[in-house]
Write a protein that holds these residues in place. Structure first.
Motif, PDB file in Angstrom:
ATOM      1  N   PRO A  29      18.078 -19.656 -33.887  1.00  0.00           N
ATOM      2  CA  PRO A  29      19.002 -18.944 -32.995  1.00  0.00           C
ATOM      3  C   PRO A  29      19.422 -19.825 -31.824  1.00  0.00           C
ATOM      4  O   PRO A  29      18.638 -20.624 -31.325  1.00  0.00           O
ATOM      5  N   GLU A  30      20.659 -19.657 -31.410  1.00  0.00           N
ATOM      6  CA  GLU A  30      21.191 -20.419 -30.277  1.00  0.00           C
ATOM      7  C   GLU A  30      20.507 -19.946 -28.997  1.00  0.00           C
ATOM      8  O   GLU A  30      20.506 -18.758 -28.698  1.00  0.00           O
ATOM      9  N   PRO A  31      19.903 -20.867 -28.221  1.00  0.00           N
ATOM     10  CA  PRO A  31      19.253 -20.442 -26.974  1.00  0.00           C
ATOM     11  C   PRO A  31      20.274 -19.975 -25.939  1.00  0.00           C
ATOM     12  O   PRO A  31      21.398 -20.457 -25.906  1.00  0.00           O
ATOM     13  N   MET A  32      19.848 -19.047 -25.099  1.00  0.00           N
ATOM     14  CA  MET A  32      20.695 -18.547 -24.012  1.00  0.00           C
ATOM     15  C   MET A  32      20.862 -19.637 -22.961  1.00  0.00           C
ATOM     16  O   MET A  32      19.910 -20.365 -22.667  1.00  0.00           O
ATOM     17  N   ASP A  33      22.046 -19.687 -22.361  1.00  0.00           N
ATOM     18  CA  ASP A  33      22.216 -20.567 -21.216  1.00  0.00           C
ATOM     19  C   ASP A  33      21.852 -19.771 -19.955  1.00  0.00           C
ATOM     20  O   ASP A  33      21.536 -18.585 -20.026  1.00  0.00           O
ATOM     21  N   TYR A  81      15.322 -21.823 -13.206  1.00  0.00           N
ATOM     22  CA  TYR A  81      16.523 -22.653 -13.243  1.00  0.00           C
ATOM     23  C   TYR A  81      16.765 -23.074 -14.694  1.00  0.00           C
ATOM     24  O   TYR A  81      15.866 -23.036 -15.531  1.00  0.00           O
ATOM     25  N   GLU A  82      18.002 -23.435 -14.961  1.00  0.00           N
ATOM     26  CA  GLU A  82      18.383 -23.876 -16.299  1.00  0.00           C
ATOM     27  C   GLU A  82      18.216 -25.385 -16.398  1.00  0.00           C
ATOM     28  O   GLU A  82      18.594 -26.125 -15.497  1.00  0.00           O
ATOM     29  N   GLN A  83      17.621 -25.828 -17.507  1.00  0.00           N
ATOM     30  CA  GLN A  83      17.472 -27.260 -17.766  1.00  0.00           C
ATOM     31  C   GLN A  83      17.758 -27.491 -19.248  1.00  0.00           C
ATOM     32  O   GLN A  83      16.923 -27.152 -20.087  1.00  0.00           O
ATOM     33  N   GLY A  84      18.926 -28.024 -19.558  1.00  0.00           N
ATOM     34  CA  GLY A  84      19.315 -28.205 -20.956  1.00  0.00           C
ATOM     35  C   GLY A  84      19.407 -26.850 -21.642  1.00  0.00           C
ATOM     36  O   GLY A  84      20.068 -25.943 -21.146  1.00  0.00           O
ATOM     37  N   ASN A  85      18.720 -26.685 -22.757  1.00  0.00           N
ATOM     38  CA  ASN A  85      18.697 -25.422 -23.495  1.00  0.00           C
ATOM     39  C   ASN A  85      17.503 -24.553 -23.118  1.00  0.00           C
ATOM     40  O   ASN A  85      17.114 -23.669 -23.876  1.00  0.00           O
ATOM     41  N   GLN A  86      16.919 -24.824 -21.977  1.00  0.00           N
ATOM     42  CA  GLN A  86      15.712 -24.102 -21.572  1.00  0.00           C
ATOM     43  C   GLN A  86      15.911 -23.411 -20.228  1.00  0.00           C
ATOM     44  O   GLN A  86      16.727 -23.822 -19.425  1.00  0.00           O
ATOM     45  N   ILE A  87      15.114 -22.371 -20.024  1.00  0.00           N
ATOM     46  CA  ILE A  87      15.013 -21.710 -18.727  1.00  0.00           C
ATOM     47  C   ILE A  87      13.612 -22.041 -18.219  1.00  0.00           C
ATOM     48  O   ILE A  87      12.618 -21.740 -18.885  1.00  0.00           O
ATOM     49  N   CYS A  88      13.545 -22.690 -17.062  1.00  0.00           N
ATOM     50  CA  CYS A  88      12.266 -23.145 -16.521  1.00  0.00           C
ATOM     51  C   CYS A  88      11.890 -22.309 -15.304  1.00  0.00           C
ATOM     52  O   CYS A  88      12.744 -21.989 -14.473  1.00  0.00           O
ATOM     53  N   PHE A  89      10.610 -21.983 -15.200  1.00  0.00           N
ATOM     54  CA  PHE A  89      10.080 -21.177 -14.111  1.00  0.00           C
ATOM     55  C   PHE A  89       9.084 -21.993 -13.311  1.00  0.00           C
ATOM     56  O   PHE A  89       8.284 -22.731 -13.883  1.00  0.00           O
ATOM     57  N   VAL A  90       9.139 -21.840 -11.997  1.00  0.00           N
ATOM     58  CA  VAL A  90       8.161 -22.455 -11.098  1.00  0.00           C
ATOM     59  C   VAL A  90       7.595 -21.318 -10.267  1.00  0.00           C
ATOM     60  O   VAL A  90       8.348 -20.517  -9.697  1.00  0.00           O
ATOM     61  N   TYR A  91       6.259 -21.236 -10.209  1.00  0.00           N
ATOM     62  CA  TYR A  91       5.591 -20.162  -9.478  1.00  0.00           C
ATOM     63  C   TYR A  91       4.832 -20.731  -8.296  1.00  0.00           C
ATOM     64  O   TYR A  91       4.473 -21.911  -8.277  1.00  0.00           O
ATOM     65  N   ASP A  96       4.261 -27.102 -11.477  1.00  0.00           N
ATOM     66  CA  ASP A  96       4.748 -27.605 -12.763  1.00  0.00           C
ATOM     67  C   ASP A  96       5.633 -26.562 -13.435  1.00  0.00           C
ATOM     68  O   ASP A  96       5.221 -25.421 -13.632  1.00  0.00           O
ATOM     69  N   PRO A  97       6.848 -26.942 -13.820  1.00  0.00           N
ATOM     70  CA  PRO A  97       7.753 -25.977 -14.468  1.00  0.00           C
ATOM     71  C   PRO A  97       7.202 -25.506 -15.814  1.00  0.00           C
ATOM     72  O   PRO A  97       6.609 -26.277 -16.561  1.00  0.00           O
ATOM     73  N   GLN A  98       7.386 -24.233 -16.080  1.00  0.00           N
ATOM     74  CA  GLN A  98       7.047 -23.619 -17.363  1.00  0.00           C
ATOM     75  C   GLN A  98       8.382 -23.327 -18.043  1.00  0.00           C
ATOM     76  O   GLN A  98       9.108 -22.432 -17.611  1.00  0.00           O
ATOM     77  N   CYS A  99       8.727 -24.066 -19.089  1.00  0.00           N
ATOM     78  CA  CYS A  99      10.056 -23.975 -19.691  1.00  0.00           C
ATOM     79  C   CYS A  99      10.021 -23.230 -21.024  1.00  0.00           C
ATOM     80  O   CYS A  99       9.128 -23.442 -21.841  1.00  0.00           O
TER      81      CYS A  99
END
Length: 141
Positions: A29-33, A81-91, A96-99
Motif C-alpha cells: 500500500p502507498e504510505p500516507m504523506d 514530522y514527515e520524512q520521506g515516506n514516513q511519519i516520525c515521532f519525537v517524545y 530519537d525519532p520513532q518512524c
C-alpha cells in the motif's frame, strides 16, 4: 518422458513472452504523506492494537503535536514530522525519532514501524472521540 522435457523447454519462453501488464502482483500500500496523515488524525484520539491486544493510544493535537500512552496512565508529549515516506515521532523522554509508515486499510489506519521493519505493525482499533486518561506526575510523600 519426452513430452515433459519438451514442456520444460517451452515454459521459460512462455514466461518471457508475458508482459508486465499480464502479471498482477499484490503491491505494498502507498504510505500516507504528512498532509494525508494530518487530515486523518488531527483532533482524534486513536486507540491502537497489535495481534488482537490493546497496544496504546495517541491524541493528535494541532500543529502536529501528540500525546501518547501505552494505556498505563502515563502520557508522553511529543510531535511528529514527515520524512520521506514516513511519519516520525519525537517524545519528551526520547530524542530519537520513532518512524512509521502509515496507510489505510478497510477504513482504518495501519502503522508499520520503520526503525525495525517486520517488528511492529499496529492497527487502529477505534476512534473513541474521548480524551485519553493521563495520570498526574508521581509525587512522593
Amino acid at each position: 518422458m519426452f513430452s515433459r522435457f519438451k514442456r520444460m523447454l517451452i515454459l521459460p519462453f512462455l514466461l518471457v513472452g508475458l508482459s508486465g501488464a499480464d502479471i498482477v502482483l499484490a503491491a505494498e500500500p502507498e504510505p500516507m504523506d504528512g498532509a494525508a496523515f494530518d487530515a486523518y488524525t488531527r483532533g482524534k484520539t486513536l486507540f491502537y492494537g497489535q495481534n488482537g491486544q490493546a497496544y496504546g493510544a495517541e491524541v493528535y493535537l494541532e500543529n502536529r503535536r501528540v500525546r501518547w500512552s501505552f494505556l498505563d496512565g502515563q502520557c508522553k508529549e511529543g510531535f511528529w514530522y514527515e520524512q520521506g515516506n514516513q511519519i516520525c515521532f519525537v517524545y519528551e523522554d526520547n530524542p530519537d525519532p520513532q518512524c512509521w509508515a502509515f496507510h489505510t486499510e478497510n477504513g482504518r489506519l495501519i502503522a508499520r514501524f520503520e526503525n525495525l521493519p517486520g517488528a511492529t505493525e499496529l492497527y487502529e482499533a477505534q476512534d473513541v472521540g474521548e480524551e485519553m486518561v493521563c495520570l498526574g506526575p508521581e509525587v512522593g510523600v
